[in-house]
Motif scaffolding. Structure first.
Motif, PDB file in Angstrom:
ATOM      1  N   HIS A   1       0.841  -1.196   0.000  1.00  0.00           N
ATOM      2  CA  HIS A   1       0.000   0.000   0.000  1.00  0.00           C
ATOM      3  C   HIS A   1       0.877   1.248   0.000  1.00  0.00           C
ATOM      4  N   PRO A   2       0.457   2.303  -0.711  1.00  0.00           N
ATOM      5  CA  PRO A   2       1.277   3.515  -0.786  1.00  0.00           C
ATOM      6  C   PRO A   2       1.542   4.163   0.575  1.00  0.00           C
ATOM      7  N   LEU A   3       0.595   4.044   1.510  1.00  0.00           N
ATOM      8  CA  LEU A   3       0.749   4.699   2.806  1.00  0.00           C
ATOM      9  C   LEU A   3       0.248   3.795   3.916  1.00  0.00           C
ATOM     10  N   SER A   4       1.033   3.708   4.972  1.00  0.00           N
ATOM     11  CA  SER A   4       0.633   2.995   6.180  1.00  0.00           C
ATOM     12  C   SER A   4       0.771   3.948   7.353  1.00  0.00           C
ATOM     13  N   LEU A   5      -0.166   3.870   8.267  1.00  0.00           N
ATOM     14  CA  LEU A   5      -0.140   4.689   9.474  1.00  0.00           C
ATOM     15  C   LEU A   5      -0.049   3.774  10.677  1.00  0.00           C
ATOM     16  N   LEU A   6       0.773   4.166  11.648  1.00  0.00           N
ATOM     17  CA  LEU A   6       0.900   3.434  12.902  1.00  0.00           C
ATOM     18  C   LEU A   6       0.611   4.389  14.044  1.00  0.00           C
ATOM     19  N   PHE A   7      -0.154   3.933  15.035  1.00  0.00           N
ATOM     20  CA  PHE A   7      -0.515   4.775  16.172  1.00  0.00           C
ATOM     21  C   PHE A   7      -0.149   4.076  17.471  1.00  0.00           C
ATOM     22  N   ALA A   8       0.582   4.794  18.337  1.00  0.00           N
ATOM     23  CA  ALA A   8       0.972   4.220  19.622  1.00  0.00           C
ATOM     24  C   ALA A   8       1.219   5.331  20.628  1.00  0.00           C
ATOM     25  N   ARG A   9       1.243   4.939  21.880  1.00  0.00           N
ATOM     26  CA  ARG A   9       1.653   5.857  22.939  1.00  0.00           C
ATOM     27  C   ARG A   9       3.177   5.960  22.911  1.00  0.00           C
ATOM     28  N   ALA A  10       3.711   6.929  23.608  1.00  0.00           N
ATOM     29  CA  ALA A  10       5.163   7.109  23.661  1.00  0.00           C
ATOM     30  C   ALA A  10       5.863   5.865  24.213  1.00  0.00           C
ATOM     31  N   ASP A  11       5.166   5.115  25.095  1.00  0.00           N
ATOM     32  CA  ASP A  11       5.769   3.904  25.672  1.00  0.00           C
ATOM     33  C   ASP A  11       5.643   2.690  24.751  1.00  0.00           C
ATOM     34  N   GLY A  12       5.025   2.869  23.564  1.00  0.00           N
ATOM     35  CA  GLY A  12       4.918   1.784  22.596  1.00  0.00           C
ATOM     36  C   GLY A  12       3.576   1.071  22.589  1.00  0.00           C
ATOM     37  N   ALA A  13       2.723   1.321  23.576  1.00  0.00           N
ATOM     38  CA  ALA A  13       1.400   0.684  23.605  1.00  0.00           C
ATOM     39  C   ALA A  13       0.561   1.181  22.434  1.00  0.00           C
ATOM     40  N   TYR A  14      -0.043   0.257  21.720  1.00  0.00           N
ATOM     41  CA  TYR A  14      -0.840   0.617  20.552  1.00  0.00           C
ATOM     42  C   TYR A  14      -2.066   1.432  20.933  1.00  0.00           C
TER      43      TYR A  14
ATOM     44  N   VAL B   1       3.747  13.608   3.811  1.00  0.00           N
ATOM     45  CA  VAL B   1       4.283  12.459   3.079  1.00  0.00           C
ATOM     46  C   VAL B   1       4.119  12.695   1.584  1.00  0.00           C
ATOM     47  N   THR B   2       5.036  12.163   0.816  1.00  0.00           N
ATOM     48  CA  THR B   2       4.935  12.197  -0.642  1.00  0.00           C
ATOM     49  C   THR B   2       4.814  10.761  -1.123  1.00  0.00           C
ATOM     50  N   LEU B   3       3.707  10.476  -1.792  1.00  0.00           N
ATOM     51  CA  LEU B   3       3.447   9.133  -2.291  1.00  0.00           C
ATOM     52  C   LEU B   3       3.741   9.074  -3.778  1.00  0.00           C
ATOM     53  N   GLY B   4       4.204   7.933  -4.222  1.00  0.00           N
ATOM     54  CA  GLY B   4       4.481   7.778  -5.645  1.00  0.00           C
ATOM     55  C   GLY B   4       5.275   6.526  -5.920  1.00  0.00           C
ATOM     56  N   ARG B   5       6.396   6.387  -5.247  1.00  0.00           N
ATOM     57  CA  ARG B   5       7.222   5.194  -5.440  1.00  0.00           C
ATOM     58  C   ARG B   5       7.327   4.440  -4.133  1.00  0.00           C
ATOM     59  N   GLY B   6       7.054   3.161  -4.205  1.00  0.00           N
ATOM     60  CA  GLY B   6       7.160   2.344  -3.007  1.00  0.00           C
ATOM     61  C   GLY B   6       6.091   2.685  -1.991  1.00  0.00           C
ATOM     62  N   SER B   7       6.333   2.289  -0.758  1.00  0.00           N
ATOM     63  CA  SER B   7       5.367   2.553   0.306  1.00  0.00           C
ATOM     64  C   SER B   7       6.003   3.416   1.380  1.00  0.00           C
ATOM     65  N   LYS B   8       5.184   4.241   1.996  1.00  0.00           N
ATOM     66  CA  LYS B   8       5.621   5.153   3.062  1.00  0.00           C
ATOM     67  C   LYS B   8       4.877   4.779   4.338  1.00  0.00           C
ATOM     68  N   THR B   9       5.545   4.996   5.469  1.00  0.00           N
ATOM     69  CA  THR B   9       4.918   4.769   6.772  1.00  0.00           C
ATOM     70  C   THR B   9       5.009   6.047   7.584  1.00  0.00           C
ATOM     71  N   ALA B  10       3.893   6.464   8.138  1.00  0.00           N
ATOM     72  CA  ALA B  10       3.859   7.598   9.062  1.00  0.00           C
ATOM     73  C   ALA B  10       3.557   7.024  10.443  1.00  0.00           C
TER      74      ALA B  10
END
Length: 108
Positions: free
Chosen positions: A32-45, A95-104
């Motif tokens: 997928h062109p863009l993936s988003l991940l969300f977590a607390r500062a301690d790593g908890a999702y 983010v700039t989408l176009g080549r490959g996939s990006k993760t924010a």
């Protein structure tokens, strides 16, 4: 894997609650062109994050509530600003989408 939803020119799926779904979604990030991940500062999702993605002209390309810590997003190539908000905090990334996939990766 959660089913993909459609909003305008965007397709997306959010989830990743539970180890099997999380593993499957992380494996699919490269497709997928863009993936988003969300977590607390301690790593908890985190889930239930308000997400707005705007294109380079400031028009809303996608507005949704992330139901899980991982979102897979299909958008046309271009430059976007991703804004995520939870618990009174808002963070944004460009983010700039176009080549490959990006993760924010958003840490609250």
């Amino acid at each position: 894997m959660p089913a993909m939803k459609v909003q305008g020119s965007a397709r997306f799926a959010c989830g990743g609650i539970g180890s099997d779904e999380s593993t499957a979604m992380r494996a699919a990030m490269k497709d997928h062109p863009l993936s988003l991940l969300f977590a607390r500062a301690d790593g908890a999702y985190l889930a239930e994050i308000a997400v707005t993605i705007k294109d380079a002209n400031g028009a809303t390309a996608l507005a949704m509530r992330a139901s899980g810590p991982v979102c897979l997003i299909d958008l046309p190539a271009g430059r976007y600003t991703v804004e995520a908000a939870t618990e009174g905090m808002t963070k944004s990334q460009t983010v700039t989408l176009g080549r490959g996939s990006k993760t924010a990766d958003f840490r609250f």
